[in-house]
Design a protein around this motif. Structure first.
Motif, mmCIF file in Angstrom:
data_model
loop_
_atom_site.group_PDB
_atom_site.id
_atom_site.type_symbol
_atom_site.label_atom_id
_atom_site.label_comp_id
_atom_site.label_asym_id
_atom_site.label_seq_id
_atom_site.Cartn_x
_atom_site.Cartn_y
_atom_site.Cartn_z
ATOM 1 N N UNK A 75 50.640 6.331 45.804
ATOM 2 C CA UNK A 75 50.202 6.925 47.067
ATOM 3 C C UNK A 75 50.440 8.437 47.055
ATOM 4 N N UNK A 76 51.609 8.879 46.613
ATOM 5 C CA UNK A 76 51.917 10.311 46.587
ATOM 6 C C UNK A 76 50.964 11.051 45.648
ATOM 7 N N UNK A 77 50.657 10.459 44.511
ATOM 8 C CA UNK A 77 49.734 11.088 43.563
ATOM 9 C C UNK A 77 48.350 11.249 44.169
ATOM 10 N N UNK A 78 47.894 10.219 44.869
ATOM 11 C CA UNK A 78 46.579 10.300 45.486
ATOM 12 C C UNK A 78 46.569 11.304 46.633
ATOM 13 N N UNK A 79 47.676 11.476 47.298
ATOM 14 C CA UNK A 79 47.746 12.491 48.360
ATOM 15 C C UNK A 79 47.666 13.894 47.763
ATOM 16 N N UNK A 80 48.242 14.090 46.589
ATOM 17 C CA UNK A 80 48.114 15.387 45.912
ATOM 18 C C UNK A 80 46.645 15.654 45.597
ATOM 19 N N UNK A 81 45.970 14.669 45.028
ATOM 20 C CA UNK A 81 44.539 14.830 44.709
ATOM 21 C C UNK A 81 43.750 15.062 45.989
ATOM 22 N N UNK A 82 44.049 14.312 47.048
ATOM 23 C CA UNK A 82 43.352 14.496 48.325
ATOM 24 C C UNK A 82 43.506 15.929 48.838
ATOM 25 N N UNK A 83 44.709 16.479 48.748
ATOM 26 C CA UNK A 83 44.943 17.855 49.212
ATOM 27 C C UNK A 83 44.129 18.844 48.387
ATOM 28 N N UNK A 84 44.074 18.639 47.074
ATOM 29 C CA UNK A 84 43.318 19.537 46.204
ATOM 30 C C UNK A 84 41.815 19.454 46.459
ATOM 31 N N UNK A 85 41.337 18.288 46.874
ATOM 32 C CA UNK A 85 39.901 18.096 47.096
ATOM 33 C C UNK A 85 39.468 18.394 48.524
ATOM 34 N N UNK A 86 40.421 18.654 49.417
ATOM 35 C CA UNK A 86 40.077 18.966 50.808
ATOM 36 C C UNK A 86 39.232 20.230 50.878
ATOM 37 N N UNK A 87 38.402 20.316 51.891
ATOM 38 C CA UNK A 87 37.512 21.462 52.054
ATOM 39 C C UNK A 87 38.193 22.732 52.514
ATOM 40 N N UNK A 88 39.399 22.615 53.031
ATOM 41 C CA UNK A 88 40.131 23.780 53.532
ATOM 42 C C UNK A 88 41.622 23.504 53.409
ATOM 43 N N UNK A 89 42.399 24.543 53.601
ATOM 44 C CA UNK A 89 43.844 24.407 53.554
ATOM 45 C C UNK A 89 44.425 25.099 52.330
ATOM 46 N N UNK A 90 45.738 25.255 52.303
ATOM 47 C CA UNK A 90 46.374 26.010 51.219
ATOM 48 C C UNK A 90 46.246 25.360 49.845
ATOM 49 N N UNK A 92 43.544 23.591 48.881
ATOM 50 C CA UNK A 92 42.119 23.321 48.669
ATOM 51 C C UNK A 92 41.533 24.106 47.498
ATOM 52 N N UNK A 93 41.071 23.389 46.486
ATOM 53 C CA UNK A 93 40.351 24.044 45.392
ATOM 54 C C UNK A 93 39.035 24.631 45.891
ATOM 55 N N UNK A 94 38.379 23.965 46.820
ATOM 56 C CA UNK A 94 37.129 24.478 47.389
ATOM 57 C C UNK A 94 37.359 25.862 47.994
ATOM 58 N N UNK A 95 38.441 26.008 48.752
ATOM 59 C CA UNK A 95 38.745 27.307 49.366
ATOM 60 C C UNK A 95 39.009 28.372 48.304
ATOM 61 N N UNK A 96 39.663 28.008 47.214
ATOM 62 C CA UNK A 96 39.949 28.968 46.147
ATOM 63 C C UNK A 96 38.664 29.431 45.465
ATOM 64 N N UNK A 97 37.717 28.518 45.271
ATOM 65 C CA UNK A 97 36.457 28.909 44.634
ATOM 66 C C UNK A 97 35.587 29.727 45.586
#
Length: 149
Positions: A75-90, A92-97
């Motif tokens: 669950x914790x691992x999937x939450x890390x991936x979820x945070x990285x794939x989110x459209x916004x937030x600190x 968010x890979x999307x926000x970085x790109x």
């Protein structure tokens, strides 16, 4: 565009994410690593579409990047991936790109390209890498720029 420089710039853009407290930094590389230090972002496959404009004025590169998290806690691992794939937030890979695109009228990726765009996420699943299993996803990133450089 020089592919190696673009790979490194994509990793630099991803390196700017801030993961939740206690997780540590995202390991980022422009190439497929021999061993993964999770959580990890790396640039993998590249597809090239040359001559998208006359006179070599525009090439299109499609990079398939991967983000992986350890599986010490599913669950914790999937939450890390979820945070990285989110459209916004600190995290968010999307926000970085989006930030790597630069201001209006500026070149993207620190002057290496005309534009960069995280197009989609695919393959949210378990991955095996160098004999270990990780939860992760693939990100397809389009980069366009001058084909004469």
């Amino acid at each position: 565009m020089q592919i190696s420089a673009v790979r490194d710039a994509l990793a630099d853009a991803a390196r700017g994410v801030v993961l939740p407290a206690g997780i540590g930094a995202l390991t980022c590389t422009g190439y497929v690593p021999d061993a993964v230090v999770a959580p990890c972002f790396f640039v993998g496959d590249v597809e090239l579409n040359y001559d998208r404009a006359m006179g070599r004025a525009l090439d299109e590169l499609l990079f398939t990047c991967r983000v992986l998290a350890g599986r010490q806690d599913d669950r914790a691992s999937q939450r890390i991936i979820d945070a990285l794939l989110s459209g916004a937030g600190p995290a968010s890979l999307k926000a970085r790109f989006v930030a790597a695109r630069g201001a209006p009228g500026e070149m993207a990726l620190g002057g290496l390209a005309d534009d960069v765009h995280l197009q989609r996420v695919q393959g949210y699943r378990w991955y095996e890498h160098a004999g270990a299993t990780y939860v992760g996803a693939e990100l397809v990133v389009k980069v366009i720029g001058d084909g004469r450089t």
